[in-house]
Design an enzyme around this catalytic site. Structure first.
Site, PDB file in Angstrom:
ATOM      1  N   ASP A 151      41.272  41.537  35.154  1.00 11.20           N
ATOM      2  CA  ASP A 151      40.925  40.178  35.377  1.00 11.20           C
ATOM      3  C   ASP A 151      39.858  39.988  34.224  1.00 11.20           C
ATOM      4  OD1 ASP A 151      41.563  37.320  36.107  1.00 11.20           O
ATOM      5  OD2 ASP A 151      39.673  37.666  37.398  1.00 11.20           O
ATOM      6  N   ASP A 164      37.930  39.801  41.193  1.00  9.18           N
ATOM      7  CA  ASP A 164      36.878  39.047  41.973  1.00  9.18           C
ATOM      8  C   ASP A 164      37.186  37.896  42.527  1.00  9.18           C
ATOM      9  OD1 ASP A 164      37.159  37.674  39.826  1.00  9.18           O
ATOM     10  OD2 ASP A 164      34.791  37.269  39.591  1.00  9.18           O
ATOM     11  N   THR A 221      38.030  36.634  33.901  1.00 10.03           N
ATOM     12  CA  THR A 221      36.726  36.168  34.587  1.00 10.03           C
ATOM     13  C   THR A 221      36.282  37.032  35.613  1.00 10.03           C
ATOM     14  OG1 THR A 221      37.756  33.945  34.302  1.00 10.03           O
ATOM     15  CG2 THR A 221      35.653  34.093  35.685  1.00 10.03           C
TER      16      THR A 221
END
Length: 815
Positions: A314, A555, A316
């Protein structure tokens, strides 16, 4: 539901009083559920002690003690020592993992005595009032009392990725998570009585996840178990016949020697240390990772670490540090509208704001005027949030440009794409005079008549460790993919800044639905933007269907489905509890550069297990062949159990503990059992033939029987040490010291009189030493030929060559 000016309906709930909470705790009406990540002490002891092979060993041990041959019962003490060491190792790992598990334990915010406070999920009581907001996991079943823009993700319960809007009177279930909005809800079912049981906690408990290594070892042990009784009968009959037949052996008392040698042969078949040492290696690997602040939710995850060949990232919080900072506002031509600064201030001031909206607070403080009369919280499915300000400001919407504008709005979309290509995150601010429609049950519709006002840009900082980490994975042949929900241009710019080689970014809205086409696209391109949560899951599923072993990092709540689908889900410690619950590993300090260490540790552990398997199965093969052939030929077996026990400890048991600590950096390949058997079967057969030839010298009168037995012991020791050499390669100083110690220990058994007398050996004559040396050299040469034959790695540490080292679509290292 619409907010009311100057009043928050969520503040009306007083919750339970302290006295009511104490009464419920006294009655046992709490949400306490098991939260351990490791097995119980009883389970660890049971696994290491109560096994079929331990039962066979115990039976043989008792039998030898009963007939007075206590010296040949040494294997019982060895098995006991192995079990004690295994229990101690796993208990040490358990203590470390349980201690670190507290870091990721679920917590909840409740209202008690009119005040909000945070408590552990296990401390909730029946009728507690939960205060839930975006990012929270629901830890007990509850009924919504009042809600503002509440959307819940129930994918962990239903498998459906679509957000579910919830209003007053509806249920939110344990295991679901809040995607948008906030609410107060009263707990009505707790602990094991909830709909999900304890779903987010169950993910943390020790589970027997699918494991090629465990499955293969179980298969080997089943085969050995089936072979025990036939080999026992053939070997016992052969020994009694060699002593003059059953009647004579029983009459003369010689049956005791036959039983002793038969028990020794059967015990030698059992790979006592294989499963034990494998468990120790896995537990030790998990403990070492825990010291590096990496928490594994089960030991089988170590195998997944070693097998990974695709890493999905991912953007970010993974490539970037997760901190979103305000960059600038870019007014659009003809888009000027009064009140846009106030609107951005209210977006940032919303207490349900996500990280993107929170970044606006530094530049746009909360306005002093009247608050919004209605709000729609951000939802990952719709990708926008909205608020309605008092007249004449109207309704303002902030979200992804392509989610707010039609495809024919070319100028604003081109402007947003140009800004995104520089690595900035883009949001479109639009306004309309139409009122904001907010319902309790249905998702709010996008207001009509939107007019683009400005593009808001935000920046993320690429992690300093990201380039080196990506370079390491690229050099190791791991396919790297960036799956981002942001604009493709933004994702591409950030990926390039992190050092990923990529020519373009694929828009997630253009992804094919066919799994085969999707897998082919994933092999060609490395960066994907505007990827929805369900698409991430589909991409991971397509990669796995095409034969890849996939690790996924994340996250956020939008990563839950993909983490759950991946072979190895890796979550950051800052992730919501629902995300950490489905992950197999959690980076407790958010150090993304831990990943190479994590993968390297997995590779080391699994390579060592393969090495142990080669050693143990080589002994098992000759231990099966030797008594079968001797039983058919009616030859006496040359070894006493005590001789095999001591030699086994010197050539397998003790070296295995030391060799299990050595590093290995190569990616694990499936089919480890076929590779281990490819070496163990011919090597074991060679050892059996060498022992039989040496035994024949005594039967033919070339050597005295006692000298022939000692020569067979020397042959077994010499070839076993060479097998250890093959499995220990490539050799370094530490491994040479281990091999030297094993060889010296075996030699001392013949030199030290007390050891020689205890083992029933004689001083080797020059003739017996010559015979043993010649047969040993031939046996070692044959074992070396097996190890070096084309198409086979001699050791788990030796690299693959040629086409084995290549994989289609291999790309994605640092530039």
């Amino acid at each position: 539901m619409p907010g009311q000016r100057g009043h928050d309906p969520l503040l009306d709930e007083e919750g339970l009083s302290s006295a009511a909470v104490a009464a419920r705790v006294a009655d046992g009406l709490t949400n306490a559920v098991p939260t351990r990540v490791s097995r119980t002490v009883a389970a660890i002891i049971r696994t290491n002690v109560l096994t079929l092979f331990n039962a066979v060993v115990a039976g043989g041990f008792v039998l030898l003690l009963a007939i007075g041959s206590w010296r040949d019962a040494l294997f019982g003490l060895s098995a006991l020592a192995n079990a004690v060491i295994g229990i101690a190792q796993e208990l040490h790992a358990k203590r470390l993992l349980d201690r670190l598990a507290v870091v990721t334990a679920d917590r909840a915010v409740v209202v008690r005595d009119g005040a909000a406070l945070e408590v552990a999920a296990r401390d909730l009581v029946l009728d507690d009032v939960l205060a839930l907001r975006a990012g929270d996991v629901v830890v007990a079943d509850a009924v919504v009392l009042v809600a503002v823009g509440l959307e819940v993700d129930e994918s962990l319960l239903t498998g459906e990725a679509d957000p579910v809007a919830k209003g007053a009177g509806e249920r939110v279930l344990a295991g679901s998570s809040v995607l948008a909005g906030r609410c107060r809800a009263r707990v009505d079912r707790i602990g094991s009585g909830s709909f999900a049981g304890a779903m987010t906690v169950v993910a943390r408990r020790f589970t027997r996840t699918p494991s090629e290594i465990r499955t293969a070892l179980d298969r080997v042990l089943r085969v050995i178990a089936w072979a025990l009784v036939p080999v026992l009968l053939v070997a016992l009959n052969g020994q009694l016949q060699a002593l003059g037949g059953w009647e004579a052996a029983i009459r003369d008392g010689a049956w005791r020697d036959a039983v002793v040698r038969t028990v020794g042969a059967v015990i030698a078949m059992i790979p006592l240390g294989l499963v034990l040492l494998s468990s120790i290696a896995l537990a030790a690997g998990a403990a070492r990772l825990a010291r590096r602040r990496v928490l594994l939710h089960d030991l089988a995850s170590v195998e997944g670490l070693a097998r990974v060949d695709v890493l999905c990232l991912d953007k970010t919080g993974t490539l970037t540090d997760g901190v979103v900072a305000f960059d600038a506002v870019h007014p659009l031509p003809g888009g000027t509208a009064p009140g846009w600064q106030e609107a951005l201030g209210w977006f940032g001031a919303d207490d349900t704001a996500n990280r993107t909206a929170l970044a606006l607070r530094s530049a746009f403080p909360q306005p002093a005027g009247d608050p919004p009369t209605a709000r729609v919280a951000f939802g990952s499915a719709r990708r926008w949030s909205a608020l309605q300000l008092p007249d004449p400001s109207g309704t303002w919407v902030l979200g992804a440009p392509e989610a707010l504008l039609p495809d024919d709005a070319k100028a604003p979309l081109r402007a947003a794409a140009a800004l995104a290509s520089s690595g900035r995150r883009t949001l479109l601010l639009a306004c309309t005079a139409a009122p904001l429609t907010v319902g309790d049950a249905e998702p709010a519709p996008l207001p009509a008549g939107l007019r683009p006002v400005a593009i808001v840009t935000l920046r993320e900082q690429v992690r300093a460790e990201a380039p080196g980490m990506l370079d390491w994975f690229g050099r190791e042949g791991v396919l790297l993919l960036v799956l981002s929900g942001d604009d493709p241009g933004t994702a591409l710019a950030v990926a390039r800044a992190a050092g990923l080689r990529a020519d373009r970014a694929v828009d997630g809205r253009t992804l094919p639905s066919d799994p085969a086409e999707l897998a082919a696209l994933l092999e060609r391109d490395a960066v994907f933007g505007r990827v929805a949560p369900g698409q991430k899951q589909a991409m991971v599923r397509a990669l796995r269907a095409s034969g890849h072993v996939v690790a996924m990092t994340g996250d956020g709540l939008n990563d839950v489905l993909a983490l759950k689908e991946a072979d190895l889900g890796i979550a950051m410690s800052t992730a919501p509890a629902a995300t950490k619950a489905v992950a197999r590993a959690v980076l407790l300090d958010d150090r993304f550069d831990r990943l190479p260490q994590v993968v390297a540790e997995g590779r080391k552990v699994i390579a060592n297990i393969e090495r142990l398997t080669m050693l143990a199965l080589t002994k098992t093969v000759w231990a099966v062949v030797l008594p079968l052939v001797a039983g058919v030929l009616l030859w006496p077996l040359p070894f006493l159990p005590r001789q095999l026990s001591v030699l086994d400890g010197l050539t397998i048991g003790l070296p295995a503990f030391f060799l299990a600590l050595r590093p290995n950096a190569l990616r694990y390949r499936s089919g480890f059992l076929s590779r281990a058997l490819g070496f163990a079967v011919p090597a074991g057969a060679i050892i059996a033939c060498a022992i039989l030839v040496t035994t024949a010298t005594g039967l033919l009168g070339l050597l005295p029987p006692e000298s022939a037995s000692t020569a067979a012991f020397v042959v077994l020791g010499a070839i076993s040490i060479w097998v250890l050499v093959v499995c220990a390669r490539p050799l370094d100083v530490a491994r040479l010291l281990v091999l030297g110690a094993a060889a010296a220990g075996a030699a001392l058994l013949l030199v030290v009189p007390a050891a020689r007398d205890f083992l029933g050996l004689v001083v080797p004559s020059p003739a017996s030493l010559g015979v043993a040396a010649a047969i040993s050299l031939l046996g070692c040469a044959a074992v070396e030929a097996v190890a070096r034959r084309p198409g086979r790695r001699a050791s788990p540490d030796q690299p693959v060559r040629g086409s084995e080292a290549l994989r289609p679509g291999s790309r994605g290292g640092a530039a």
